[in-house]
Scaffold this motif. Structure first.
Motif, PDB file in Angstrom:
ATOM      1  N   ASN A  62       0.840  -1.193   0.000  1.00  0.00           N
ATOM      2  CA  ASN A  62       0.000   0.000   0.000  1.00  0.00           C
ATOM      3  C   ASN A  62       0.879   1.247   0.000  1.00  0.00           C
ATOM      4  O   ASN A  62       1.881   1.314   0.732  1.00  0.00           O
ATOM      5  CB  ASN A  62      -0.895   0.045   1.250  1.00  0.00           C
ATOM      6  CG  ASN A  62      -2.237  -0.620   1.034  1.00  0.00           C
ATOM      7  OD1 ASN A  62      -2.595  -1.008  -0.072  1.00  0.00           O
ATOM      8  ND2 ASN A  62      -3.001  -0.758   2.111  1.00  0.00           N
ATOM      9  N   ASN A  65      -2.765   7.278  -1.071  1.00  0.00           N
ATOM     10  CA  ASN A  65      -3.708   7.277  -2.192  1.00  0.00           C
ATOM     11  C   ASN A  65      -3.462   8.391  -3.206  1.00  0.00           C
ATOM     12  O   ASN A  65      -3.991   8.347  -4.315  1.00  0.00           O
ATOM     13  CB  ASN A  65      -5.154   7.324  -1.678  1.00  0.00           C
ATOM     14  CG  ASN A  65      -5.465   8.571  -0.886  1.00  0.00           C
ATOM     15  OD1 ASN A  65      -5.033   9.673  -1.201  1.00  0.00           O
ATOM     16  ND2 ASN A  65      -6.224   8.401   0.180  1.00  0.00           N
ATOM     17  N   ALA A  98      -9.101   1.620  -6.820  1.00  0.00           N
ATOM     18  CA  ALA A  98      -7.661   1.626  -6.597  1.00  0.00           C
ATOM     19  C   ALA A  98      -6.916   1.637  -7.928  1.00  0.00           C
ATOM     20  O   ALA A  98      -7.437   1.169  -8.947  1.00  0.00           O
ATOM     21  CB  ALA A  98      -7.251   0.400  -5.782  1.00  0.00           C
ATOM     22  N   ALA A 115      -2.443   2.173  -4.784  1.00  0.00           N
ATOM     23  CA  ALA A 115      -3.037   3.329  -4.115  1.00  0.00           C
ATOM     24  C   ALA A 115      -4.539   3.080  -4.011  1.00  0.00           C
ATOM     25  O   ALA A 115      -5.229   3.002  -5.030  1.00  0.00           O
ATOM     26  CB  ALA A 115      -2.755   4.598  -4.913  1.00  0.00           C
ATOM     27  N   ARG A 116      -5.017   2.943  -2.794  1.00  0.00           N
ATOM     28  CA  ARG A 116      -6.426   2.616  -2.550  1.00  0.00           C
ATOM     29  C   ARG A 116      -7.146   3.899  -2.112  1.00  0.00           C
ATOM     30  O   ARG A 116      -6.880   4.434  -1.041  1.00  0.00           O
ATOM     31  CB  ARG A 116      -6.536   1.523  -1.486  1.00  0.00           C
ATOM     32  CG  ARG A 116      -5.778   0.244  -1.862  1.00  0.00           C
ATOM     33  CD  ARG A 116      -5.889  -0.797  -0.753  1.00  0.00           C
ATOM     34  NE  ARG A 116      -5.003  -1.914  -0.972  1.00  0.00           N
ATOM     35  CZ  ARG A 116      -5.304  -3.012  -1.671  1.00  0.00           C
ATOM     36  NH1 ARG A 116      -6.506  -3.129  -2.226  1.00  0.00           N
ATOM     37  NH2 ARG A 116      -4.436  -3.998  -1.824  1.00  0.00           N
ATOM     38  N   HIS A 117      -8.062   4.349  -2.960  1.00  0.00           N
ATOM     39  CA  HIS A 117      -8.619   5.686  -2.771  1.00  0.00           C
ATOM     40  C   HIS A 117      -9.706   5.759  -1.708  1.00  0.00           C
ATOM     41  O   HIS A 117     -10.159   6.857  -1.378  1.00  0.00           O
ATOM     42  CB  HIS A 117      -9.121   6.212  -4.120  1.00  0.00           C
ATOM     43  CG  HIS A 117      -8.030   6.264  -5.147  1.00  0.00           C
ATOM     44  ND1 HIS A 117      -6.939   7.085  -5.020  1.00  0.00           N
ATOM     45  CD2 HIS A 117      -7.843   5.555  -6.298  1.00  0.00           C
ATOM     46  CE1 HIS A 117      -6.126   6.902  -6.051  1.00  0.00           C
ATOM     47  NE2 HIS A 117      -6.649   5.974  -6.830  1.00  0.00           N
TER      48      HIS A 117
END
Length: 216
Positions: A62, A65, A98, A115-117
């Motif tokens: 990770n 974001n 993502a 990148a997990r929004h």
């Protein structure tokens, strides 16, 4: 769910140490003649040397974001990002909200910056090795992904990833912070043509303040 500690194999410990410290810049927290541990944000990645090992793993990191573009620039002169359809390097996961890029380590393992929004983890400082937040995914290969997933849920109070269309060939356990990615053998690891194989993997995870140790 948080992946605290992942243990996998390498057939060349010295080259693995060189890649993760010199190429990427991670810190060693434990090292001996047969193993090495790296600090990956809030996670630990451990490699055990097995000279006969001849396979690969898939795992993801990770990142904030808002930092994927900076991460891509940071990769210049360090690693070659894998190009996908139309020569693009960014994969957009609509259902997961993502974006991700992929690359290989010295062992041929498939690594990923994602990148997990939906996570509130944006940063203002420039991207560097300290921007990598944690190990967010580890691939597990099993003949019946849904069956294994349900077994993990029943035994350890885990849950299927709500954003994923879990199926007989691909299932995900956990959430945006940490995921077990369970796939059938010989399913190609996206975005490559490398088929998945079952390899020994040890995992320590935290979920709802409970620590669980898993060995596959």
């Amino acid at each position: 769910m948080k992946l605290q500690h992942i243990q996998i194999q390498t057939n060349d410990l010295s080259k693995t140490i060189a890649f993760y410290t010199q190429t990427l810049g991670f810190q060693i927290i434990e090292n001996n003649s047969t193993s090495v541990c790296f600090q990956i944000g809030s996670s630990i990645l451990k490699f055990i040397e097995n000279k006969n090992f001849d396979s690969i793993y898939h795992f993801a990191f990770n990142i904030p974001n808002n930092k994927l573009d900076e991460a891509i620039k940071w990769c210049d002169n360090k690693i070659d990002l894998i190009r996908i359809e139309d020569e693009k390097i960014i994969t957009r996961f609509e259902n997961w909200n993502a974006n991700a890029v992929y690359f290989y380590d010295n062992n041929g393992n498939l690594l990923e910056f994602i990148a997990r929004h939906d996570l509130d983890n944006s940063e203002t400082k420039s991207f560097d090795i300290k921007s990598i937040l944690n190990i967010s995914e580890i691939g597990i290969v099993y003949e019946k992904p849904l069956e294994l997933g349900q077994d993990l849920i029943n035994k350890h109070q885990l849950s299927f990833f709500s954003k994923n269309a879990n199926s007989e060939v691909f299932a995900a356990i956990g959430d945006d912070e940490g995921l077990l990615i369970i796939v059938k053998p010989n399913r190609n690891w996206y975005p490559t043509q490398t088929p998945s194989e079952s390899n020994k993997t040890e995992i320590r995870l935290e979920n709802n303040n409970k620590i669980t140790e898993l060995i596959f």
